[in-house]
Design an enzyme around this catalytic site. Structure first.
Site, PDB file in Angstrom:
ATOM      1  N   SER A   1       0.847  -1.196   0.000  1.00  0.00           N
ATOM      2  CA  SER A   1       0.000   0.000   0.000  1.00  0.00           C
ATOM      3  C   SER A   1       0.883   1.247   0.000  1.00  0.00           C
ATOM      4  O   SER A   1       2.070   1.171  -0.338  1.00  0.00           O
ATOM      5  CB  SER A   1      -0.930  -0.023   1.227  1.00  0.00           C
ATOM      6  OG  SER A   1      -1.905   0.984   1.119  1.00  0.00           O
ATOM      7  N   ASN A   2       0.345   2.370   0.357  1.00  0.00           N
ATOM      8  CA  ASN A   2       1.126   3.617   0.407  1.00  0.00           C
ATOM      9  C   ASN A   2       0.623   4.496   1.542  1.00  0.00           C
ATOM     10  O   ASN A   2      -0.302   4.138   2.252  1.00  0.00           O
ATOM     11  CB  ASN A   2       1.043   4.338  -0.948  1.00  0.00           C
ATOM     12  CG  ASN A   2      -0.388   4.652  -1.318  1.00  0.00           C
ATOM     13  OD1 ASN A   2      -1.054   5.430  -0.653  1.00  0.00           O
ATOM     14  ND2 ASN A   2      -0.880   4.007  -2.368  1.00  0.00           N
TER      15      ASN A   2
END
Ligand code: CTP
Length: 416
Positions: free
Chosen positions: A214-215
Site C-alpha cells: 500500500s502507500n
C-alpha cells in the site's frame, strides 16, 4: 431586505474585524455592536494608528474578547495564524490608503496585514479617507488589485469629511457593511446540478491473507474535496480506499480495497458523472499471485514477489470519457511540474494538481497541502501551503473556471 432573515446568517459565525487608523475608527465600535448583536463572534485586530483614535479597551469590552494590536505579542500566541484560520470572514473597516497599499502588495508588517496573507476566507474592505486620496490613481490601482483577487471593496460614500471637504471618502454605512458580510457568508452553490465522482485514499494489494502493498495516503485530500463539492451543491460519490476518516454526511460512499475494485467502482459511476477527480493514490503494481495461505518463514529462502501492473484508472476513464471534466493528482518527489505536465497529457486530463510530497508540512497524512494546478490549456495556478479543506475549494474553483465550462452551473465565482 428582510432584517431578521439576514441576521440569522451571522449566528455562530466568526468574524475578524480589522480596524485601521482613520478618524472613522469610532464607527467600527458601532459596527462591532451590530455584528455581535446579529450573533457573530467578533475578534478585533487593530493597527497601531487605530489605537490613537479608539482604545482597544472599548472593543475588548464590547466584543468580550482580547484585542490584538501587536505583531510580536500576537506571534507569541500565533494569533496572526489562529484568528484568520478560525474566521469565516475578515472585515476591515475603516481601511486607510496605507492599509490598501499593504494589502495589495502583500506587505506584512503588522498583525492585520500579516493575517491577510494567511487566510483564504472572504475579505470585505470598507475604505475611509480624504476624497482626493480615494480618487488618487495609486489608491485606485490598489483597490483594483484587491478586487481582482476576490476582495469585496465597499466604495466609500459621498458626504462631509473630517477635512471639511464634501467628497467621496466616508466609511460605507453600517448596514451596507453588515449586508456585505452576510452575502459573503452565503453558501456558494456553483456546483448545483453537478455530479462529482471522487476517489480517495490508498489501495491495498494483497500478498497473502495478512499482508499487502500500500502507500501512505490518508485520504484527507479526497474527503475534503467530497465535502467541499457537497457544500457547493454537487451530488457527490466518493470511492474510497481503506482510511480512518469519518464518512462525510450526504455523500454516497463506496468502500474498496484494491486498484481493481476502485477501477470497477469508478467505471460504474463514470457515465453518471460530470466531474471526476482522482485524488486516490492507486497502486501501480500488484503481486501477480496472491498466496492462499500466509507465507511462512519456514526453512525456505526469502520469497521473491513477482509484480504486475495494476489498472491505470485515470487512463482507462479518459479513454471512455464523453463530456466529463477529468482531474488528476500528481504526487511527485522531484521535477514536479515536468512530471505533472507529462501525466496531464498522457492521461488526457483537463487539470492536474501537482504536489511535491516531500515538502515539509504538506502531502501524505498532513492536514495541509501545497500544490500547483496545471490545466490542459496551459495555465498554472500555484497554491501555497494551506489547509486541505481550503485547497479543496481552490481546486473546485479551478474546475468551475476551466474553459470547458460546467453546464448548468452559476457563473464562475472567484476564490477569496
Ligand atoms: N492513477 C490512477 N491509476 C493508477 C495510478 C494512478 O488512476 N494505477 C491516478 C492517480 O489517482 C492520480 C494520477 O493517476 O490522479 C497520477 O498518479 P501518480 O501516482 O502521481 O502517477 P502514476 O500514474 O502512478 O505515475 P508514477 O508512478 O510514474 O509517478
Amino acid at each position: 431586505m428582510d432584517g431578521d432573515r439576514q441576521s440569522r446568517l451571522l449566528i455562530g459565525k466568526r468574524v475578524a474585524l480589522g480596524v485601521t487608523g482613520s478618524i472613522a475608527a469610532y464607527k467600527a465600535v458601532s459596527l462591532l455592536r451590530a455584528l455581535t448583536k446579529a450573533g457573530a463572534s467578533v475578534s478585533v485586530v487593530m493597527t497601531k494608528a487605530a489605537t490613537k483614535f479608539v482604545t482597544p479597551m472599548t472593543f475588548e469590552v464590547l466584543s468580550g474578547q482580547a484585542v490584538t494590536t501587536d505583531l510580536f505579542e500576537a506571534h507569541h500566541e500565533m494569533k496572526h495564524l489562529s484568528i484568520p484560520e478560525q474566521a469565516d470572514a475578515i472585515v476591515v473597516a475603516p481601511a486607510t490608503a496605507s492599509f490598501l497599499a499593504k494589502a495589495a502588495v502583500g506587505l506584512a508588517d503588522d498583525v492585520l496585514s500579516t493575517m491577510l496573507l494567511t487566510t483564504r476566507c472572504p475579505l470585505i474592505i470598507a475604505p475611509a479617507m480624504d476624497g482626493d486620496m480615494w480618487t488618487h490613481p495609486t489608491v485606485q490601482e490598489h483597490v483594483g488589485t484587491l478586487r481582482s483577487r476576490g476582495a469585496i471593496i465597499l466604495d466609500p460614500e459621498e458626504g462631509p469629511l473630517a477635512s471639511g471637504q464634501i467628497a467621496q471618502g466616508r466609511l460605507a454605512g453600517e448596514f451596507r457593511i453588515r449586508e456585505a458580510v452576510e452575502q459573503a457568508l452565503l453558501p456558494r452553490l456553483d456546483f448545483k446540478g453537478q455530479r462529482v465522482l471522487i476517489s480517495a485514499g490508498p489501495t491495498q494489494e494483497a500478498i497473502d491473507p495478512v499482508r499487502y502493498i500500500s502507500n501512505r495516503s490518508s485520504g484527507k485530500m479526497g474527503y475534503a474535496l467530497a465535502e467541499a463539492a457537497r457544500n457547493r451543491g454537487a451530488e457527490v460519490t466518493l470511492v474510497t480506499g481503506p482510511v480512518s476518516l469519518p464518512v462525510p454526511a450526504g455523500v454516497l460512499v463506496i468502500h474498496v480495497t484494491t486498484a481493481q475494485e476502485m477501477a470497477a467502482a469508478m467505471s460504474a459511476h463514470f457515465e453518471w458523472s460530470t466531474v471526476v477527480v482522482m485524488a486516490a493514490a492507486v497502486a501501480d503494481f500488484r503481486p501477480k499471485e496472491v498466496a492462499l495461505h500466509k507465507l511462512k518463514k519456514g526453512a525456505q529462502a526469502a520469497p521473491t514477489l513477482e509484480l504486475e501492473p495494476a489498472p491505470d484508472i485515470l487512463a482507462m476513464l479518459s479513454a471512455k470519457r464523453t463530456s466529463q471534466i477529468l482531474v488528476g493528482f500528481a504526487a511527485e518527489t522531484q521535477n514536479l511540474l515536468a512530471h505533472a505536465q507529462t501525466k496531464l497529457v498522457a492521461k488526457g486530463l483537463d487539470l492536474i494538481v501537482a504536489n511535491d510530497v516531500t515538502q515539509k508540512g504538506a502531502g501524505f497524512g498532513s492536514d495541509r497541502n501545497a500544490a500547483v494546478i496545471l490545466s490542459r490549456t496551459g495555465e498554472q495556478q500555484p497554491l501555497s501551503l494551506r489547509l486541505k479543506s481550503e485547497m479543496a475549494h481552490d481546486i473546485l474553483s479551478a474546475i468551475v473556471q476551466f474553459p470547458r465550462t460546467i453546464q448548468g452551473t452559476n457563473s464562475p465565482t472567484s476564490v477569496s
